[in-house]
Design a protein around this motif. Structure first.
Motif, PDB file in Angstrom:
ATOM      1  N   ASN A   1      45.168  -6.467  -0.685  1.00 13.96           N
ATOM      2  CA  ASN A   1      43.956  -6.072  -1.408  1.00 13.96           C
ATOM      3  C   ASN A   1      43.593  -7.092  -2.488  1.00 13.96           C
ATOM      4  OD1 ASN A   1      43.402  -3.802   0.092  1.00 13.96           O
ATOM      5  ND2 ASN A   1      44.545  -2.422  -1.243  1.00 13.96           N
ATOM      6  N   ASN A   2      44.575  -7.680  -3.116  1.00  9.27           N
ATOM      7  CA  ASN A   2      44.273  -8.720  -4.106  1.00  9.27           C
ATOM      8  C   ASN A   2      43.582  -9.912  -3.451  1.00  9.27           C
ATOM      9  OD1 ASN A   2      45.486  -7.146  -6.059  1.00  9.27           O
ATOM     10  ND2 ASN A   2      47.416  -8.290  -6.074  1.00  9.27           N
ATOM     11  N   ALA A   3      44.054 -10.287  -2.266  1.00  6.48           N
ATOM     12  CA  ALA A   3      43.436 -11.409  -1.558  1.00  6.48           C
ATOM     13  C   ALA A   3      42.005 -11.076  -1.156  1.00  6.48           C
ATOM     14  CB  ALA A   3      44.270 -11.763  -0.328  1.00  6.48           C
ATOM     15  N   LEU A   4      41.783  -9.855  -0.665  1.00  3.92           N
ATOM     16  CA  LEU A   4      40.423  -9.449  -0.311  1.00  3.92           C
ATOM     17  C   LEU A   4      39.516  -9.441  -1.537  1.00  3.92           C
ATOM     18  CD1 LEU A   4      41.296  -6.550   2.159  1.00  3.92           C
ATOM     19  CD2 LEU A   4      40.188  -8.704   2.769  1.00  3.92           C
ATOM     20  N   ALA A   5      40.042  -9.002  -2.666  1.00  3.30           N
ATOM     21  CA  ALA A   5      39.244  -8.971  -3.895  1.00  3.30           C
ATOM     22  C   ALA A   5      38.902 -10.379  -4.370  1.00  3.30           C
ATOM     23  CB  ALA A   5      39.993  -8.215  -4.987  1.00  3.30           C
ATOM     24  N   ARG A   6      39.759 -11.352  -4.066  1.00  3.18           N
ATOM     25  CA  ARG A   6      39.471 -12.749  -4.436  1.00  3.18           C
ATOM     26  C   ARG A   6      38.407 -13.380  -3.540  1.00  3.18           C
ATOM     27  NH1 ARG A   6      45.224 -13.102  -4.663  1.00  3.18           N
ATOM     28  NH2 ARG A   6      45.235 -14.155  -2.636  1.00  3.18           N
ATOM     29  N   GLY A   7      38.037 -12.695  -2.473  1.00  2.15           N
ATOM     30  CA  GLY A   7      37.024 -13.240  -1.583  1.00  2.15           C
ATOM     31  C   GLY A   7      37.567 -13.827  -0.308  1.00  2.15           C
ATOM     32  N   GLU A   8      38.868 -13.660  -0.046  1.00  4.71           N
ATOM     33  CA  GLU A   8      39.437 -14.164   1.194  1.00  4.71           C
ATOM     34  C   GLU A   8      39.174 -13.187   2.333  1.00  4.71           C
ATOM     35  OE1 GLU A   8      43.330 -16.355   0.888  1.00  4.71           O
ATOM     36  OE2 GLU A   8      43.424 -15.253  -1.013  1.00  4.71           O
ATOM     37  N   ASN A   9      39.148 -13.734   3.537  1.00  5.30           N
ATOM     38  CA  ASN A   9      39.156 -12.906   4.736  1.00  5.30           C
ATOM     39  C   ASN A   9      40.600 -12.546   5.050  1.00  5.30           C
ATOM     40  OD1 ASN A   9      36.198 -13.174   5.509  1.00  5.30           O
ATOM     41  ND2 ASN A   9      36.818 -15.319   5.397  1.00  5.30           N
ATOM     42  N   LEU A  10      40.835 -11.756   6.097  1.00  6.69           N
ATOM     43  CA  LEU A  10      42.183 -11.258   6.370  1.00  6.69           C
ATOM     44  C   LEU A  10      42.537 -11.463   7.833  1.00  6.69           C
ATOM     45  CD1 LEU A  10      44.749  -9.674   5.553  1.00  6.69           C
ATOM     46  CD2 LEU A  10      43.473  -7.569   6.016  1.00  6.69           C
ATOM     47  N   LEU A  11      43.656 -12.150   8.070  1.00 11.52           N
ATOM     48  CA  LEU A  11      44.225 -12.280   9.401  1.00 11.52           C
ATOM     49  C   LEU A  11      45.528 -11.477   9.430  1.00 11.52           C
ATOM     50  CD1 LEU A  11      43.952 -13.870  12.193  1.00 11.52           C
ATOM     51  CD2 LEU A  11      45.774 -15.319  11.260  1.00 11.52           C
ATOM     52  N   LEU A  12      45.593 -10.500  10.325  1.00 13.47           N
ATOM     53  CA  LEU A  12      46.794  -9.687  10.500  1.00 13.47           C
ATOM     54  C   LEU A  12      47.562 -10.241  11.694  1.00 13.47           C
ATOM     55  CD1 LEU A  12      45.223  -6.147  10.024  1.00 13.47           C
ATOM     56  CD2 LEU A  12      46.615  -7.391   8.358  1.00 13.47           C
TER      57      LEU A  12
ATOM     58  N   THR B   1      54.084  -7.992   4.251  1.00 15.55           N
ATOM     59  CA  THR B   1      53.205  -8.231   3.109  1.00 15.55           C
ATOM     60  C   THR B   1      52.834  -6.915   2.437  1.00 15.55           C
ATOM     61  OG1 THR B   1      52.260 -10.134   4.279  1.00 15.55           O
ATOM     62  CG2 THR B   1      51.072  -9.315   2.354  1.00 15.55           C
ATOM     63  N   PRO B   2      53.060  -6.744   1.143  1.00 14.00           N
ATOM     64  CA  PRO B   2      52.658  -5.503   0.465  1.00 14.00           C
ATOM     65  C   PRO B   2      51.141  -5.305   0.541  1.00 14.00           C
ATOM     66  CG  PRO B   2      54.178  -6.775  -0.898  1.00 14.00           C
ATOM     67  CD  PRO B   2      53.766  -7.667   0.242  1.00 14.00           C
ATOM     68  N   VAL B   3      50.727  -4.059   0.673  1.00 11.12           N
ATOM     69  CA  VAL B   3      49.300  -3.781   0.805  1.00 11.12           C
ATOM     70  C   VAL B   3      48.555  -4.207  -0.446  1.00 11.12           C
ATOM     71  CG1 VAL B   3      49.489  -1.380   0.015  1.00 11.12           C
ATOM     72  CG2 VAL B   3      47.598  -2.065   1.485  1.00 11.12           C
ATOM     73  N   GLN B   4      49.180  -4.123  -1.615  1.00 10.85           N
ATOM     74  CA  GLN B   4      48.496  -4.557  -2.830  1.00 10.85           C
ATOM     75  C   GLN B   4      48.213  -6.050  -2.792  1.00 10.85           C
ATOM     76  OE1 GLN B   4      47.272  -2.491  -5.355  1.00 10.85           O
ATOM     77  NE2 GLN B   4      46.162  -4.419  -5.686  1.00 10.85           N
ATOM     78  N   GLN B   5      49.115  -6.829  -2.212  1.00  8.55           N
ATOM     79  CA  GLN B   5      48.880  -8.261  -2.077  1.00  8.55           C
ATOM     80  C   GLN B   5      47.708  -8.538  -1.143  1.00  8.55           C
ATOM     81  OE1 GLN B   5      52.476 -10.391  -1.172  1.00  8.55           O
ATOM     82  NE2 GLN B   5      51.453 -12.386  -1.018  1.00  8.55           N
TER      83      GLN B   5
ATOM     84  N   ASP C   1      52.871  -0.741   7.727  1.00  7.65           N
ATOM     85  CA  ASP C   1      52.912   0.567   7.084  1.00  7.65           C
ATOM     86  C   ASP C   1      52.274   0.443   5.707  1.00  7.65           C
ATOM     87  OD1 ASP C   1      54.253   1.673   9.247  1.00  7.65           O
ATOM     88  OD2 ASP C   1      56.233   1.283   8.400  1.00  7.65           O
ATOM     89  N   VAL C   2      51.192   1.193   5.485  1.00  6.05           N
ATOM     90  CA  VAL C   2      50.477   1.097   4.207  1.00  6.05           C
ATOM     91  C   VAL C   2      50.444   2.471   3.547  1.00  6.05           C
ATOM     92  CG1 VAL C   2      49.112  -0.871   4.982  1.00  6.05           C
ATOM     93  CG2 VAL C   2      48.201   1.426   5.297  1.00  6.05           C
ATOM     94  N   ASP C   3      50.827   2.504   2.266  1.00 10.87           N
ATOM     95  CA  ASP C   3      50.819   3.776   1.545  1.00 10.87           C
ATOM     96  C   ASP C   3      49.539   3.979   0.757  1.00 10.87           C
ATOM     97  OD1 ASP C   3      51.216   1.939  -0.454  1.00 10.87           O
ATOM     98  OD2 ASP C   3      53.183   2.690  -1.075  1.00 10.87           O
ATOM     99  N   LYS C   4      48.634   3.006   0.843  1.00 11.88           N
ATOM    100  CA  LYS C   4      47.270   3.171   0.354  1.00 11.88           C
ATOM    101  C   LYS C   4      46.366   2.303   1.211  1.00 11.88           C
ATOM    102  CE  LYS C   4      47.850  -0.211  -3.373  1.00 11.88           C
ATOM    103  NZ  LYS C   4      47.753  -0.402  -4.842  1.00 11.88           N
ATOM    104  N   ALA C   5      45.079   2.539   1.114  1.00 14.96           N
ATOM    105  CA  ALA C   5      44.147   1.910   2.046  1.00 14.96           C
ATOM    106  C   ALA C   5      44.006   0.422   1.785  1.00 14.96           C
ATOM    107  CB  ALA C   5      42.780   2.579   1.945  1.00 14.96           C
ATOM    108  N   ILE C   6      43.898  -0.343   2.874  1.00 20.37           N
ATOM    109  CA  ILE C   6      43.387  -1.710   2.788  1.00 20.37           C
ATOM    110  C   ILE C   6      41.906  -1.597   2.463  1.00 20.37           C
ATOM    111  CG2 ILE C   6      42.907  -3.809   4.084  1.00 20.37           C
ATOM    112  CD1 ILE C   6      45.448  -3.264   5.696  1.00 20.37           C
ATOM    113  N   ALA C   7      41.483  -2.182   1.341  1.00 21.23           N
ATOM    114  CA  ALA C   7      40.131  -1.966   0.825  1.00 21.23           C
ATOM    115  C   ALA C   7      39.281  -3.215   1.013  1.00 21.23           C
ATOM    116  CB  ALA C   7      40.190  -1.581  -0.653  1.00 21.23           C
ATOM    117  N   VAL C   8      38.296  -3.114   1.888  1.00 26.59           N
ATOM    118  CA  VAL C   8      37.369  -4.212   2.155  1.00 26.59           C
ATOM    119  C   VAL C   8      36.095  -3.935   1.365  1.00 26.59           C
ATOM    120  CG1 VAL C   8      36.139  -5.504   3.921  1.00 26.59           C
ATOM    121  CG2 VAL C   8      38.361  -4.473   4.457  1.00 26.59           C
TER     122      VAL C   8
END
Length: 639
Positions: free
Chosen positions: A337-348, A331-335, A354-361
């Motif tokens: 972050n988009n889900a987190l911005a929509r208000g979803e929680n995250l299951l890894l 899963t791309p990190v931008q995808q 490998d992320v080239d930018k931060a996962i932003a909560v």
């Protein structure tokens, strides 16, 4: 993670009990009767409505209808792959739907290797019964001299949780049948486990010596006899135990029913807190009566004692899995972050991200839950994850690795000077990090200025291992230890920096950083069990001298000017394998003021190097003349 400083250790010098003392400590387990009957499980809800694929391709969900031979074959297959896979990329979750697994005549016996999570899917631990064993044994490693080298020193990165274990050793050799063995070291938590029918041994006394171990962490669990054996340090939090056998250097009990007394500290070296100052149990996946997946996010509490699930104290939120964005390593990190911005929680799901930018909560109350020790690697010279100045975020079950480009920080909680505004924190709902582990080096070259930086107030850290690697598979010419290649290439300046106020850490393990392992700048901080090893690899004293000329950096420093701070049970160990002449002035440093209290702190020499004092010039020196013998300070300031 120390052992005897001999060529037999593949990585460190961990020093443990003499063999005779180990045998004596294990005696209770050898004479205990091992129950063969399984306890009665809770009513069995329907099997999960969706398959394991919804939780990742390396997640396996077993149900009571799965043939026992099939379950045994699968767990054995995973173990064979993972038992020696210390720095591999494979990750596994083995999950058990509510019901009973194994019988008196044919128990289910599970061995847990690297990067493997074994967990029940019940709302209560007693909803899933494993009639058999869930074990971790010593690893027997090759040696140049041919002598036995079976140790648990490197038994990291695995977890077990949320089931009833009815210990059944039928079919095992006499010694193996005497207990359920959980011989682990750092980053190997046991949570929400109910052990009946036999002893729980934290040392594998059945394998030929030397049997050293360095751990560890138990929370929200119940067991009768626990054999500590050779475990160097251990935190048991909010649990119920019948007895605890012994201690080596540093055994801490916080809110534990049946905990031993600390009245004669340091003999034995017990630190006992009647209650845990701040606690929040780790979120867990479960299935409801219809078979749907839910995530329970327990509430935070103060002044707790005993297990949450026996006292109906696991209040909190129940979140359907449909409210989580389920990610895979592809899963791309931008995808994400988009889900987190929509208000979803995250299951890894299990794997390496490998992320080239931060996962932003950024949203208050967001839950990030990893399965199978999901691992995030910062590849772009940025943070792997950032958490905004908001209350109630929970990050759990995640390992964070540095990449080959230097990250200023790997996990940043809050922004500097951004945590003191209205609405930024909620005293009843602290941002919480549970089973969050860090690595700088090990599987590959890693570089980071700081691993964990906490700027937000009222954060709870419940079990973290923050590790600059002392060994690994980076390809250095000097092999796994790396010598000065490691010092110059795997650069990790600072381990943990706490700038927020009212931050609590229960089970903080920080090792080998090149400057300060832990720096506490915030007010009213609390740490319950701290374990530290200074870096093994400074090439010269000049490399390990502060700008003001002070020799070495302490393993834990409370910043000048802090007025209130409490540390209960802390150890800092020295092993300067590259240059045994190196000297460190103090294991701990803190302001001398009544509000700053360090209780039950110690230093130990592991075979090379010198630490002159335990804290602020107080406490005896450890060096090669007293290898393995701790120097303790019962309380600082005295009185």
């Amino acid at each position: 993670m120390p052992a005897l400083p001999t060529p037999r250790s593949p990585r460190h010098p961990r020093w443990r009990l003499p063999r005779a003392a180990q045998v004596a400590a294990a005696g209770a387990a050898l004479i205990a009767a091992v129950g063969g009957g399984a306890a009665v499980a809770a009513p069995v809800p329907a099997a999960p409505a969706t398959g394991a694929a919804a939780l990742g391709t390396t997640t396996t969900v077993f149900t009571p209808d799965t043939p026992l031979a099939e379950i045994q074959a699968k767990v054995d297959e995973v173990y064979r792959q993972q038992v020696n896979n210390q720095f591999g990329t494979q990750r596994y979750a083995l999950l058990f739907a509510p019901g009973t697994y194994g019988t008196d005549a044919h128990p289910l016996q599970i061995k847990v290797g690297y990067y493997t999570e074994v967990a029940g899917l019940g709302a209560s631990p007693d909803d899933v019964t494993i009639n058999g064993k869930v074990e971790v044994y010593n690893r027997c490693l090759s040696t140049a001299d041919g002598e036995p080298n079976c140790i648990a020193l490197d038994n990291f990165w695995r977890s077990v949780s949320n089931f009833h274990l009815a210990v059944n050793g039928k079919g095992q050799a006499d010694c193996r049948a005497s207990a359920n063995f959980f011989a682990v070291s750092q980053a190997s938590p046991m949570r929400r486990v109910h052990v009946t029918g036999g002893n729980l041994s934290l040392m594998d006394y059945c394998t030929e010596g030397p049997q050293y171990a360095s751990g560890g962490f138990i929370a929200d669990s119940q067991a009768d006899t626990i054999v500590n054996g050779s475990q160097q340090q251990w935190l048991t939090r909010n649990s119920s135990i019948g007895s605890w056998s012994n201690g080596v250097w540093n055994q801490v009990f916080s809110g534990v029913e049946g905990a031993p007394s600390a009245a004669t500290f340091p003999s034995p070296p017990y630190t006992t807190l009647e209650t845990t100052p701040v606690s929040r149990e780790k979120p867990y996946l479960f299935t409801d009566s219809s078979g749907a997946y839910q995530v329970q996010v327990p509430a935070a509490h103060t002044a707790t004692r005993g297990t949450s699930w026996l006292q109906d104290r696991t209040q909190g939120r129940t979140i359907p899995l449909s409210d989580f964005f389920t990610a895979t390593p592809a899963t791309p990190v931008q995808q994400i972050n988009n889900a987190l911005a929509r208000g979803e929680n995250l299951l890894l799901t299990p794997g390496v991200y490998d992320v080239d930018k931060a996962i932003a909560v950024k949203r208050a109350g967001t839950v990030v839950l990893g399965l199978g020790l999901a691992t995030i690697t910062a590849t772009g010279g940025t943070a792997a994850m950032t958490v905004a100045d908001v209350p109630g975020v929970v990050v759990a079950g995640v390992t964070i690795d540095a990449g080959t480009r230097t990250s200023p920080v790997l996990l940043q909680v809050g922004t500097k000077n951004g945590n003191h505004g209205q609405g930024k924190v909620d005293p009843a709902n602290p941002t919480t990090l549970s089973d969050v582990f860090f690595r700088v080096g090990g599987p590959h070259v890693g570089k980071a200025d700081t691993a964990l930086e906490i700027n937000t107030d009222r954060v709870l850290v419940d079990h973290a291992w923050v590790w600059r690697a002392d060994h690994g598979e980076e390809g250095f010419t000097a092999g796994v230890e790396g010598d000065t290649d490691r010092w110059n290439t795997n650069t990790g300046r600072d381990g943990v920096v706490v700038n927020g106020d009212d931050v609590t850490a229960t089970g903080l393990f920080v090792e080998h950083f090149q400057r300060y392992n832990t720096t506490w700048n915030g007010e009213r901080g609390t740490t319950v069990l701290y374990q530290n090893e200074l870096p093994y690899d400074p090439p010269t004293q000049a490399d390990w001298t502060r700008p003001d000329g002070t020799l070495g950096y302490p393993g834990y420093v409370v910043a000048p000017g802090v007025k209130t701070h409490h540390l209960q049970g802390g150890g800092s160990y020295v092993y300067n394998r590259n240059n045994p002449s190196i000297v460190t002035e103090n294991g701990f440093e803190a302001p001398t003021t009544p509000g700053v209290q360090l209780q039950h702190v110690l230093t130990v020499n592991l075979g090379a190097g010198t630490t002159r004092h335990v804290v602020n010039g107080v406490g005896g020196q450890v060096d090669n003349s007293n290898t393995g013998t701790p120097q303790y300070v019962v309380a600082y300031p005295a009185g």
